[in-house]
Write a protein that holds these residues in place. Sequence first.
Motif, PDB file in Angstrom:
ATOM      1  N   ARG A 148      -0.644  -3.850   0.783  1.00  0.00           N
ATOM      2  CA  ARG A 148      -0.401  -2.869   1.853  1.00  0.00           C
ATOM      3  C   ARG A 148       0.001  -3.571   3.142  1.00  0.00           C
ATOM      4  O   ARG A 148      -0.454  -4.675   3.431  1.00  0.00           O
ATOM      5  N   TYR A 186      -6.040   2.807   5.413  1.00  0.00           N
ATOM      6  CA  TYR A 186      -6.545   1.830   4.451  1.00  0.00           C
ATOM      7  C   TYR A 186      -7.853   1.185   4.886  1.00  0.00           C
ATOM      8  O   TYR A 186      -8.571   0.639   4.054  1.00  0.00           O
ATOM      9  N   VAL A 202      -3.900   1.794   9.833  1.00  0.00           N
ATOM     10  CA  VAL A 202      -2.997   2.599   9.014  1.00  0.00           C
ATOM     11  C   VAL A 202      -1.669   1.908   8.730  1.00  0.00           C
ATOM     12  O   VAL A 202      -1.236   1.015   9.455  1.00  0.00           O
ATOM     13  N   GLN A 203      -1.057   2.392   7.661  1.00  0.00           N
ATOM     14  CA  GLN A 203       0.325   2.046   7.352  1.00  0.00           C
ATOM     15  C   GLN A 203       1.136   3.306   7.628  1.00  0.00           C
ATOM     16  O   GLN A 203       0.912   4.346   7.012  1.00  0.00           O
ATOM     17  N   LYS A 222       3.606  10.510   9.566  1.00  0.00           N
ATOM     18  CA  LYS A 222       2.741  10.444   8.387  1.00  0.00           C
ATOM     19  C   LYS A 222       2.270   9.013   8.238  1.00  0.00           C
ATOM     20  O   LYS A 222       3.031   8.075   8.443  1.00  0.00           O
ATOM     21  N   TYR A 223       1.012   8.868   7.898  1.00  0.00           N
ATOM     22  CA  TYR A 223       0.472   7.529   7.687  1.00  0.00           C
ATOM     23  C   TYR A 223      -0.629   7.598   6.645  1.00  0.00           C
ATOM     24  O   TYR A 223      -1.178   8.662   6.344  1.00  0.00           O
ATOM     25  N   THR A 224      -0.949   6.426   6.087  1.00  0.00           N
ATOM     26  CA  THR A 224      -2.024   6.299   5.119  1.00  0.00           C
ATOM     27  C   THR A 224      -3.074   5.381   5.708  1.00  0.00           C
ATOM     28  O   THR A 224      -2.755   4.303   6.213  1.00  0.00           O
ATOM     29  N   SER A 245      -7.238  -1.025  -4.114  1.00  0.00           N
ATOM     30  CA  SER A 245      -6.628   0.046  -3.321  1.00  0.00           C
ATOM     31  C   SER A 245      -5.951  -0.464  -2.050  1.00  0.00           C
ATOM     32  O   SER A 245      -5.228   0.284  -1.394  1.00  0.00           O
ATOM     33  N   ARG A 246      -6.144  -1.739  -1.725  1.00  0.00           N
ATOM     34  CA  ARG A 246      -5.550  -2.282  -0.498  1.00  0.00           C
ATOM     35  C   ARG A 246      -4.556  -3.421  -0.753  1.00  0.00           C
ATOM     36  O   ARG A 246      -3.897  -3.874   0.164  1.00  0.00           O
ATOM     37  N   THR A 256       4.236   5.751   7.526  1.00  0.00           N
ATOM     38  CA  THR A 256       5.367   6.039   6.665  1.00  0.00           C
ATOM     39  C   THR A 256       6.481   6.563   7.538  1.00  0.00           C
ATOM     40  O   THR A 256       6.248   7.394   8.400  1.00  0.00           O
TER      41      THR A 256
END
Length: 195
Positions: free
Chosen positions: A143, A176, A159-160, A172-174, A139-140, A162
């Motif tokens: 990234r 991880y 976070v990454q 917006k961010y994801t 899942s990482r 967007t």
Amino acid sequence: MRTKKYLSKIAILAFPFVLAGCGSTSVQPQPAKEENKPAIEERKELQAEKDEYHKSVGSLTVSKDTFESDKAEILHTIESLKTIMSDFDYQSWLLYVDNESKIYWSKTANLKKAQGKLPIKGLQLRTLQDYFKYVFVPSRAGRNITTIRYESENYVKAVQVTSLDSSETEEKYTVYYYFNKIDGHWQLHLPEIDS
């Protein structure tokens, strides 16, 4: 006499040019000096850093120096984790994980809950090492984590971000990674599963 006539003719012919030369001259405004590009870029970078600091800290009382230090330590840790993940080095990974996470994710019931949420059906999570190999690493992989967001002074999300399009107003961010600050150092935290 001839010389006078000759001089008169020259004077008459030269008169329009003298008038043209004596006319009022208007001063054209000079265009404003363009700031050099490096100065503009530097100002934009400083503004972006200031904005990043405020986005990361929110309403918490974390100094800019602490933010910079925490961010550097966490991003360095993530770089180390990338190498560990590419080698599937479970023992080295454990050195970064906080004790609370090790205890929670070593319990069979919690691993079964996680197993039920996996997109690949039939995959068995029997140990924390299975979680590392089948959940954490995939899942990482690949990234690009660029910044952090504080949940509290001692709990941070890595976070990454967007990029926004023109119609969006919020970043917006994801997320991880999560990190807990324990004894002055950031340790990897594996959040519990929502029931």
